[in-house]
Motif scaffolding. Sequence first.
Motif, PDB file in Angstrom:
ATOM      1  N   LYS A  99       0.828  -1.205   0.000  1.00 51.75           N
ATOM      2  CA  LYS A  99       0.000   0.000   0.000  1.00 51.75           C
ATOM      3  C   LYS A  99       0.865   1.259   0.000  1.00 51.75           C
ATOM      4  N   ARG A 102       2.518   1.640  -3.413  1.00 51.11           N
ATOM      5  CA  ARG A 102       1.540   2.069  -4.409  1.00 51.11           C
ATOM      6  C   ARG A 102       1.196   3.544  -4.233  1.00 51.11           C
ATOM      7  N   ASP A 103       0.975   3.978  -2.983  1.00 51.76           N
ATOM      8  CA  ASP A 103       0.643   5.379  -2.722  1.00 51.76           C
ATOM      9  C   ASP A 103       1.781   6.312  -3.132  1.00 51.76           C
ATOM     10  N   LEU A 105       4.010   5.742  -5.412  1.00 53.22           N
ATOM     11  CA  LEU A 105       4.056   5.749  -6.869  1.00 53.22           C
ATOM     12  C   LEU A 105       3.002   6.703  -7.433  1.00 53.22           C
ATOM     13  N   GLU A 106       1.799   6.667  -6.866  1.00 55.52           N
ATOM     14  CA  GLU A 106       0.738   7.576  -7.313  1.00 55.52           C
ATOM     15  C   GLU A 106       1.120   9.027  -7.055  1.00 55.52           C
ATOM     16  N   ILE A 107       1.716   9.294  -5.908  1.00 47.06           N
ATOM     17  CA  ILE A 107       2.142  10.659  -5.581  1.00 47.06           C
ATOM     18  C   ILE A 107       3.216  11.116  -6.560  1.00 47.06           C
ATOM     19  N   ARG A 108       4.165  10.229  -6.836  1.00 47.05           N
ATOM     20  CA  ARG A 108       5.226  10.575  -7.780  1.00 47.05           C
ATOM     21  C   ARG A 108       4.664  10.878  -9.157  1.00 47.05           C
ATOM     22  N   ASN A 109       3.764  10.017  -9.629  1.00 46.71           N
ATOM     23  CA  ASN A 109       3.183  10.212 -10.961  1.00 46.71           C
ATOM     24  C   ASN A 109       2.384  11.507 -11.038  1.00 46.71           C
ATOM     25  N   ALA A 110       1.596  11.790  -9.997  1.00 45.23           N
ATOM     26  CA  ALA A 110       0.811  13.033  -9.983  1.00 45.23           C
ATOM     27  C   ALA A 110       1.729  14.250  -9.949  1.00 45.23           C
ATOM     28  N   GLU A 113       3.207  14.837 -13.400  1.00 40.75           N
ATOM     29  CA  GLU A 113       2.231  15.442 -14.317  1.00 40.75           C
ATOM     30  C   GLU A 113       2.056  16.927 -14.045  1.00 40.75           C
ATOM     31  N   ARG A 127      10.101   5.685  -1.918  1.00 41.46           N
ATOM     32  CA  ARG A 127       9.948   4.309  -2.432  1.00 41.46           C
ATOM     33  C   ARG A 127      11.266   3.553  -2.359  1.00 41.46           C
TER      34      ARG A 127
END
Length: 194
Positions: A99, A102-103, A105-110, A113, A127
């Motif tokens: 978890k 994954r969180d 990774l989502e923060i990094r991707n956002a 962007e 990470r």
Amino acid sequence: MSESTSSAIEPDEDILANPKRYAIAQFKTRPLTKKQQKFVQLYVYNDLTNTECAHRAGYAHPAQVASMLLNDPQYAHIQEKIRELQEGEQKKFEITYEKVARDLLEIRNAAMEDGSYGAAVTAEMGRAKLAGLLVDKKEIKHGRIDQMDKAEVEARLQALIDNNQLAPHLYEQVAQAEDYEDAEYEEIEDLPDD
């Protein structure tokens, strides 16, 4: 298979080490009283001591009662209810490796962007630390004066005085005191023997 045969005790098992496991079945299925329910709720959902939970639940001797409720096999039904509620609380705020990874990774991707590269780097570093690829290494050195000899202490003090321009006249006084001590020793050595 009956309850007694399903939980058969192995010859090398120590039932005193884990009495809750071997509690009598009748104690595991009893309903909780109102005081016991209050104790369980306070114990699981509040940051209180065992004794304070028992006191607020209305028990006359809270320290003894709290100990019994949490440890005595006779109160296995209370201990089981506490375990159940604590597991529910842990699942509610569950933190697992997957978890968190994954969180992050989502923060990094956002962040990527949005063009927030600093936040993206921070998330990626998180990470990497989570995976064990990066380790914060800190070295703390403790120079202790009792581990130094006299010459090292004097050299260190002199360096501090010179580097920080501390009391230049103090050095002169120390030098004069050393000369005075040397003179005293010389006088003592010159005294005639009796």
